[in-house]
Design a protein around this motif. Structure first.
Motif, PDB file in Angstrom:
ATOM      1  N   ARG A 182       0.827  -1.213   0.000  1.00 57.59           N
ATOM      2  CA  ARG A 182       0.000   0.000   0.000  1.00 57.59           C
ATOM      3  C   ARG A 182       0.857   1.257   0.000  1.00 57.59           C
ATOM      4  O   ARG A 182       0.486   2.283  -0.599  1.00 57.59           O
ATOM      5  CB  ARG A 182      -0.932  -0.010   1.214  1.00 57.59           C
ATOM      6  N   ALA A 183       2.004   1.198   0.685  1.00 49.99           N
ATOM      7  CA  ALA A 183       2.893   2.355   0.701  1.00 49.99           C
ATOM      8  C   ALA A 183       3.389   2.692  -0.698  1.00 49.99           C
ATOM      9  O   ALA A 183       3.653   3.853  -1.016  1.00 49.99           O
ATOM     10  CB  ALA A 183       4.073   2.091   1.636  1.00 49.99           C
ATOM     11  N   ARG A 184       3.488   1.672  -1.564  1.00 54.33           N
ATOM     12  CA  ARG A 184       3.943   1.891  -2.940  1.00 54.33           C
ATOM     13  C   ARG A 184       2.800   2.256  -3.879  1.00 54.33           C
ATOM     14  O   ARG A 184       2.963   3.075  -4.781  1.00 54.33           O
ATOM     15  CB  ARG A 184       4.631   0.640  -3.461  1.00 54.33           C
ATOM     16  N   THR A 185       1.661   1.587  -3.691  1.00 51.81           N
ATOM     17  CA  THR A 185       0.574   1.698  -4.670  1.00 51.81           C
ATOM     18  C   THR A 185      -0.623   2.506  -4.190  1.00 51.81           C
ATOM     19  O   THR A 185      -1.444   2.921  -5.013  1.00 51.81           O
ATOM     20  CB  THR A 185       0.070   0.293  -5.044  1.00 51.81           C
ATOM     21  N   GLY A 186      -0.744   2.696  -2.879  1.00 51.51           N
ATOM     22  CA  GLY A 186      -1.911   3.378  -2.332  1.00 51.51           C
ATOM     23  C   GLY A 186      -3.153   2.507  -2.271  1.00 51.51           C
ATOM     24  O   GLY A 186      -4.239   3.001  -1.966  1.00 51.51           O
ATOM     25  N   THR A 187      -3.010   1.214  -2.546  1.00 52.39           N
ATOM     26  CA  THR A 187      -4.158   0.320  -2.626  1.00 52.39           C
ATOM     27  C   THR A 187      -4.137  -0.696  -1.480  1.00 52.39           C
ATOM     28  O   THR A 187      -3.111  -1.323  -1.214  1.00 52.39           O
ATOM     29  CB  THR A 187      -4.143  -0.444  -3.964  1.00 52.39           C
ATOM     30  N   GLY A 188      -5.277  -0.859  -0.837  1.00 54.27           N
ATOM     31  CA  GLY A 188      -5.417  -1.898   0.172  1.00 54.27           C
ATOM     32  C   GLY A 188      -5.750  -3.227  -0.475  1.00 54.27           C
ATOM     33  O   GLY A 188      -5.900  -3.333  -1.695  1.00 54.27           O
ATOM     34  N   GLN A 189      -5.876  -4.270   0.340  1.00 56.47           N
ATOM     35  CA  GLN A 189      -6.221  -5.585  -0.181  1.00 56.47           C
ATOM     36  C   GLN A 189      -6.650  -6.499   0.955  1.00 56.47           C
ATOM     37  O   GLN A 189      -6.592  -6.125   2.130  1.00 56.47           O
ATOM     38  CB  GLN A 189      -5.053  -6.192  -0.939  1.00 56.47           C
ATOM     39  N   VAL A 190      -7.071  -7.701   0.606  1.00 58.45           N
ATOM     40  CA  VAL A 190      -7.446  -8.708   1.591  1.00 58.45           C
ATOM     41  C   VAL A 190      -6.276  -9.645   1.813  1.00 58.45           C
ATOM     42  O   VAL A 190      -5.659 -10.132   0.864  1.00 58.45           O
ATOM     43  CB  VAL A 190      -8.682  -9.515   1.131  1.00 58.45           C
ATOM     44  N   VAL A 191      -5.961  -9.890   3.071  1.00 57.56           N
ATOM     45  CA  VAL A 191      -4.942 -10.861   3.465  1.00 57.56           C
ATOM     46  C   VAL A 191      -5.676 -12.057   4.065  1.00 57.56           C
ATOM     47  O   VAL A 191      -6.449 -11.891   5.008  1.00 57.56           O
ATOM     48  CB  VAL A 191      -3.961 -10.267   4.493  1.00 57.56           C
ATOM     49  N   GLU A 192      -5.450 -13.236   3.516  1.00 53.77           N
ATOM     50  CA  GLU A 192      -6.144 -14.427   3.995  1.00 53.77           C
ATOM     51  C   GLU A 192      -5.134 -15.450   4.515  1.00 53.77           C
ATOM     52  O   GLU A 192      -4.139 -15.728   3.858  1.00 53.77           O
ATOM     53  CB  GLU A 192      -6.957 -15.078   2.876  1.00 53.77           C
ATOM     54  N   ALA A 193      -5.430 -15.994   5.677  1.00 54.26           N
ATOM     55  CA  ALA A 193      -4.678 -17.129   6.206  1.00 54.26           C
ATOM     56  C   ALA A 193      -5.696 -18.132   6.722  1.00 54.26           C
ATOM     57  O   ALA A 193      -6.855 -17.784   6.969  1.00 54.26           O
ATOM     58  CB  ALA A 193      -3.734 -16.687   7.325  1.00 54.26           C
ATOM     59  N   ALA A 194      -5.282 -19.375   6.878  1.00 50.55           N
ATOM     60  CA  ALA A 194      -6.232 -20.411   7.287  1.00 50.55           C
ATOM     61  C   ALA A 194      -5.506 -21.529   8.015  1.00 50.55           C
ATOM     62  O   ALA A 194      -4.346 -21.831   7.739  1.00 50.55           O
ATOM     63  CB  ALA A 194      -6.990 -20.957   6.078  1.00 50.55           C
ATOM     64  N   LEU A 195      -6.229 -22.154   8.936  1.00 46.05           N
ATOM     65  CA  LEU A 195      -5.634 -23.170   9.800  1.00 46.05           C
ATOM     66  C   LEU A 195      -5.189 -24.406   9.028  1.00 46.05           C
ATOM     67  O   LEU A 195      -4.046 -24.866   9.173  1.00 46.05           O
ATOM     68  CB  LEU A 195      -6.636 -23.575  10.881  1.00 46.05           C
ATOM     69  N   LEU A 196      -6.088 -24.999   8.251  1.00 46.59           N
ATOM     70  CA  LEU A 196      -5.747 -26.231   7.556  1.00 46.59           C
ATOM     71  C   LEU A 196      -4.586 -26.042   6.578  1.00 46.59           C
ATOM     72  O   LEU A 196      -3.628 -26.829   6.596  1.00 46.59           O
ATOM     73  CB  LEU A 196      -6.969 -26.810   6.849  1.00 46.59           C
ATOM     74  N   PRO A 197      -4.608 -25.049   5.687  1.00 45.78           N
ATOM     75  CA  PRO A 197      -3.454 -24.868   4.800  1.00 45.78           C
ATOM     76  C   PRO A 197      -2.147 -24.626   5.546  1.00 45.78           C
ATOM     77  O   PRO A 197      -1.082 -25.081   5.115  1.00 45.78           O
ATOM     78  CB  PRO A 197      -3.849 -23.648   3.962  1.00 45.78           C
ATOM     79  N   THR A 198      -2.207 -23.918   6.676  1.00 48.19           N
ATOM     80  CA  THR A 198      -1.001 -23.712   7.473  1.00 48.19           C
ATOM     81  C   THR A 198      -0.458 -25.034   7.977  1.00 48.19           C
ATOM     82  O   THR A 198       0.744 -25.323   7.870  1.00 48.19           O
ATOM     83  CB  THR A 198      -1.304 -22.787   8.665  1.00 48.19           C
ATOM     84  N   ALA A 199      -1.331 -25.865   8.533  1.00 46.35           N
ATOM     85  CA  ALA A 199      -0.892 -27.155   9.059  1.00 46.35           C
ATOM     86  C   ALA A 199      -0.357 -28.054   7.953  1.00 46.35           C
ATOM     87  O   ALA A 199       0.640 -28.767   8.131  1.00 46.35           O
ATOM     88  CB  ALA A 199      -2.036 -27.836   9.791  1.00 46.35           C
ATOM     89  N   VAL A 200      -0.998 -28.019   6.784  1.00 42.51           N
ATOM     90  CA  VAL A 200      -0.529 -28.811   5.650  1.00 42.51           C
ATOM     91  C   VAL A 200       0.870 -28.346   5.234  1.00 42.51           C
ATOM     92  O   VAL A 200       1.755 -29.162   4.953  1.00 42.51           O
ATOM     93  CB  VAL A 200      -1.518 -28.710   4.474  1.00 42.51           C
ATOM     94  N   ALA A 201       1.081 -27.031   5.203  1.00 40.08           N
ATOM     95  CA  ALA A 201       2.394 -26.510   4.819  1.00 40.08           C
ATOM     96  C   ALA A 201       3.472 -26.953   5.803  1.00 40.08           C
ATOM     97  O   ALA A 201       4.574 -27.342   5.410  1.00 40.08           O
ATOM     98  CB  ALA A 201       2.342 -24.981   4.738  1.00 40.08           C
ATOM     99  N   LEU A 202       3.158 -26.925   7.095  1.00 45.69           N
ATOM    100  CA  LEU A 202       4.147 -27.303   8.097  1.00 45.69           C
ATOM    101  C   LEU A 202       4.423 -28.802   8.095  1.00 45.69           C
ATOM    102  O   LEU A 202       5.475 -29.247   8.558  1.00 45.69           O
ATOM    103  CB  LEU A 202       3.701 -26.842   9.483  1.00 45.69           C
ATOM    104  N   ASN A 203       3.482 -29.579   7.577  1.00 38.99           N
ATOM    105  CA  ASN A 203       3.682 -31.023   7.478  1.00 38.99           C
ATOM    106  C   ASN A 203       4.113 -31.422   6.072  1.00 38.99           C
ATOM    107  O   ASN A 203       4.053 -32.593   5.694  1.00 38.99           O
ATOM    108  CB  ASN A 203       2.386 -31.763   7.853  1.00 38.99           C
ATOM    109  N   GLY A 204       4.572 -30.456   5.292  1.00 39.26           N
ATOM    110  CA  GLY A 204       4.819 -30.674   3.874  1.00 39.26           C
ATOM    111  C   GLY A 204       5.827 -31.753   3.555  1.00 39.26           C
ATOM    112  O   GLY A 204       5.692 -32.456   2.551  1.00 39.26           O
ATOM    113  N   VAL A 205       6.855 -31.950   4.396  1.00 36.56           N
ATOM    114  CA  VAL A 205       7.885 -32.929   4.066  1.00 36.56           C
ATOM    115  C   VAL A 205       7.305 -34.335   3.961  1.00 36.56           C
ATOM    116  O   VAL A 205       7.606 -35.076   3.024  1.00 36.56           O
ATOM    117  CB  VAL A 205       9.034 -32.892   5.107  1.00 36.56           C
TER     118      VAL A 205
END
Length: 391
Positions: A182-205
Motif C-alpha cells: 500500500r505504501a507503494r501503490t496506495g491500494t489496500g487488499q485482503v490478506v487471507e490465512a487459514a488453519l488447515l493450509p497452514t498445518a498442511v504446509a508445516l507437514n509438507g515434508v
C-alpha cells in the motif's frame, strides 16, 4: 516501526488476536473490539479474580479495549467511524459473520478505500468445507500431524496450539506485505490465512514424500523417522530428548554410547537409513540413558557436541535459567493478581528497532470512553450509549 498504523482487532482466541499482537509489539495502535462484558476468549484458563485468563493476557497485551454491540444501529455507526480511521482490520470470523457485521471487504472499502482486511478461516478459500467453523485441532488432524504424532493405533493431538500460532504468524507476515504494498501503490487488499493450509504446509515434508514415493509411513510416537537417534529417553531421574543429524554427529554419538562399529554399519550409512532403522538406535540410546542421571547424560552429550535437552515441566520451564535469560517471559502486573504474571512477549528481537512500550492486556472496555471521545462522542452521548447497552 509501525507507529501511526491503526489496527482494529475483531479477532477471537489465538489466530486473529496474536496476529494483531505481533503488530502491536512494534508500535501499531491496536484496538480490540469485544462484546460488552468481554468475549468468550477473555476467560480461557482464568487467573484473575474477575476470570480474565492466561490466554487473554498473552494475546492482547499492548492493546486498547473497546466494548461494543456491533449489531446495534449505533454500534454499526461506531464501527463505521472506527474503520474510517483504520489501516488494518483483523477478523478471524466466517464470511457470513463478516458480512453481518459489515466487516467484509466490500463494506470496509466503501468506508476506507485503502483499508487492509486480514482474515483467518479454518479450512481456507474454496472447497466443500470452506464455510465450516474450526479450531486449531482441525488443522492438526486433517494435515496428518495427529496421525503421525501418535503411537500405532492411537493418534495424538499436540497440547500446544501450534496451528493457531503459525497461522497468526502467516497472517501478520501477509499484513506487513500488504502495508508495504500500500505504501507503494496506495491500494489496500485482503490478506487471507487459514488453519488447515497452514498445518498442511508445516507437514509438507511427509506429504511430498508420500506423493512421490508412496512410503505409507506409520506413526512412531516421539521417535523421529527422518534421522536417528531422535527420540525422548528416560534417565535415572527424568527424561531427555536427543537429536542427531549428519554422519559426523552420528559417528560421535556411536563412539559415546559404545557402538563404534555402527559407524561403518550399512544400516546406518546416512540420515535416511538411520531413520528407517531408528527403533534399534533408540533402543541403544535408551539403555545408555537408563544408567545416567539427566545431568550426567546431558553433560556427556554436550562434551560430544550432540544436541540434547531435559524434558521440562511447566514449572521447570519457569525456573530454567536459559528461559529466564532470553527475557521471553515478561513479568506483567494485572489488576487482581497477587503479583506480576510471566506473560510471553513476542520472541523476535531487531537490532535497530526496539519494540513499543509494553503494557498489560486491557480490562473489559478499559479504553471505551477515550476511543469514543477520539471519534467525536461527548460525555453525554457516551453515557446514552451505555444506557442503551451499545457500549
Amino acid at each position: 516501526m509501525l507507529h501511526g498504523v491503526r489496527v482494529l482487532d475483531f479477532g477471537r482466541y489465538i489466530a486473529g488476536p496474536y496476529c494483531a499482537a505481533l503488530l502491536a509489539e512494534y508500535g501499531a495502535e491496536v484496538i480490540r473490539v469485544e462484546r460488552r462484558g468481554g468475549g468468550e476468549d477473555r476467560f480461557v484458563a482464568p487467573v484473575s479474580p474477575g476470570g480474565d485468563g492466561a490466554l487473554f493476557l498473552q494475546m492482547n497485551r499492548n492493546k486498547l479495549s473497546l466494548t461494543l454491540d456491533p449489531m446495534a444501529e449505533e454500534g454499526r455507526e461506531i464501527v463505521r467511524k472506527l474503520v474510517a480511521t483504520a489501516d488494518v482490520v483483523v477478523a478471524n470470523l466466517p464470511p457470513a459473520a463478516l458480512a453481518a457485521l459489515r466487516l467484509d471487504y466490500a463494506s470496509l472499502r466503501a468506508v476506507k478505500p485503502d483499508v487492509i482486511l486480514t482474515t483467518v478461516s479454518a479450512y481456507g478459500r474454496g472447497g466443500p468445507l470452506s464455510e465450516r467453523l474450526g479450531f486449531d485441532g482441525i488443522g492438526q488432524a486433517m494435515s496428518g500431524a495427529v496421525y503421525m504424532g501418535g503411537e500405532p493405533g492411537r493418534p495424538s493431538r499436540a497440547a500446544v496450539s501450534w496451528v493457531d500460532f503459525a497461522t497468526a504468524l502467516h497472517a501478520a507476515f501477509g499484513t506487513l506485505v500488504a502495508l508495504m504494498s500500500r505504501a507503494r501503490t496506495g491500494t489496500g487488499q485482503v490478506v487471507e490465512a487459514a488453519l488447515l493450509p497452514t498445518a498442511v504446509a508445516l507437514n509438507g515434508v511427509f506429504l511430498t514424500e508420500q506423493a512421490v514415493l508412496r512410503r505409507g509411513r506409520e506413526p512412531s510416537g516421539s521417535r523421529g523417522q527422518l534421522v536417528a537417534p531422535s527420540d525422548v529417553f528416560r534417565t535415572r531421574d527424568g527424561w531427555i530428548l536427543c537429536q542427531v543429524i549428519g554422519n559426523a554427529m552420528f559417528a560421535r554419538w556411536a563412539t559415546l554410547v559404545g557402538a563404534g562399529a555402527w559407524r561403518t554399519d550399512a544400516r546406518f550409512r546416512d540420515d535416511s537409513s538411520r531413520g528407517d532403522n531408528g527403533a534399534a538406535i533408540s533402543e541403544r540410546m535408551a539403555a545408555w540413558c537408563a544408567d545416567r542421571t539427566t545431568a550426567e547424560a546431558l553433560s556427556a552429550l554436550e562434551q560430544a557436541a550432540i544436541p540434547g535437552a531435559a524434558v521440562l515441566t511447566p514449572q521447570q520451564v519457569l525456573d530454567d535459567p536459559q528461559v529466564q535469560a532470553t527475557g521471553v517471559l515478561d513479568p506483567v502486573d494485572y489488576p487482581g493478581l497477587p503479583g506480576p504474571a510471566p506473560v510471553a512477549r513476542i520472541p523476535v528481537w531487531l537490532s535497530e528497532s526496539a519494540p513499543a512500550a509494553r503494557r498489560r492486556a486491557p480490562l473489559v472496555g478499559e479504553h471505551t470512553d477515550a476511543i469514543l471521545a477520539q471519534l467525536g462522542y461527548g460525555a453525554d452521548a457516551i453515557a446514552e450509549l451505555r444506557r442503551k447497552g451499545v457500549v
